[in-house]
Every structure is written in structure tokens, then in C-alpha cells.
Design a protein around this motif. Structure first.
Motif, short mmCIF file in Angstrom:
data_model
loop_
_atom_site.label_atom_id
_atom_site.label_comp_id
_atom_site.label_asym_id
_atom_site.label_seq_id
_atom_site.Cartn_x
_atom_site.Cartn_y
_atom_site.Cartn_z
N HIS A 46 0.82 -0.89 -0.04
CA HIS A 46 -0.05 -0.02 -0.14
C HIS A 46 1.01 1.29 -0.01
CE1 HIS A 46 -3.51 2.57 0.78
NE2 HIS A 46 -2.99 3.22 1.61
N GLU A 47 1.99 1.36 0.80
CA GLU A 47 2.81 2.42 0.91
C GLU A 47 3.44 2.87 -0.44
OE1 GLU A 47 7.16 3.63 2.99
OE2 GLU A 47 5.66 2.32 3.96
N LEU A 48 3.98 1.55 -1.05
CA LEU A 48 4.61 1.50 -2.45
C LEU A 48 3.82 2.29 -3.65
CD1 LEU A 48 6.83 -1.64 -2.46
CD2 LEU A 48 7.69 0.77 -2.46
N PHE A 49 2.52 1.70 -3.58
CA PHE A 49 1.47 2.16 -4.36
C PHE A 49 1.34 3.84 -4.23
CE2 PHE A 49 0.09 -2.24 -4.83
CZ PHE A 49 0.49 -2.46 -6.21
N GLN A 50 1.09 4.20 -3.08
CA GLN A 50 0.79 5.54 -2.70
C GLN A 50 2.07 6.43 -3.17
OE1 GLN A 50 -1.97 7.23 -1.63
NE2 GLN A 50 -2.58 5.07 -1.93
#
Length: 79
Positions: A46-50
Motif C-alpha cells: 500500500h505504501e509503495l502504491f501511494q
């Protein structure tokens, strides 16, 4: 198709909006990042997609390109 592949494809579509002389750099940069992070655990995804979305916005803003072109990427990264 996995979420990561859809995000990568959308990033490459956004690269086409950039000036011609910068497209090679940013497409290579995107590929390297997606390859480097292909084996991360699901808790960090999720952090990488953000980060993918926000960095894409930064690049679009840098070249004065309408950020609304990143709406599809936002949809993909926020799922």
C-alpha cells in the motif's frame, strides 16, 4: 492482471505525456523501481502504491502537465 502490473502500465501511459527527450529516462526509472520492489511483502505494498502515485504527480507537475491525467493511476493505487 495484478495491481502492480496495472500500475506499471498506467505509469508508462503517463510517461507518454512527458516531453519526448525525457520519456526514455522516466520509463527506465519506472521499470527499475517496479523490478526492484517486485518481491516485497504485502504489508508494504500500500505504501509503495501511494509513493508511485505521489511521485507521478510530482513529475507531471514538474513538466506542467495536467495532473488529472493521473486519475486512473490514483484509482489503481487506492484500491
Amino acid at each position: 492482471m495484478s495491481k502492480a502490473v496495472r500500475a506499471y502500465a498506467e505509469v508508462l501511459r503517463l510517461v507518454r505525456h512527458l516531453p519526448k527527450d525525457t520519456r526514455g529516462y522516466y520509463s527506465k526509472y519506472a521499470r527499475e523501481n517496479f523490478v526492484n520492489y517486485r518481491h516485497v511483502d504485502s504489508s508494504t505494498l500500500h505504501e509503495l502504491f501511494q509513493r508511485t502515485y505521489h511521485h507521478s504527480l510530482w513529475v507531471l507537475k514538474k513538466y506542467s502537465i495536467d495532473q488529472s491525467s493521473a486519475n486512473r493511476l490514483k484509482d489503481i493505487c487506492s484500491l
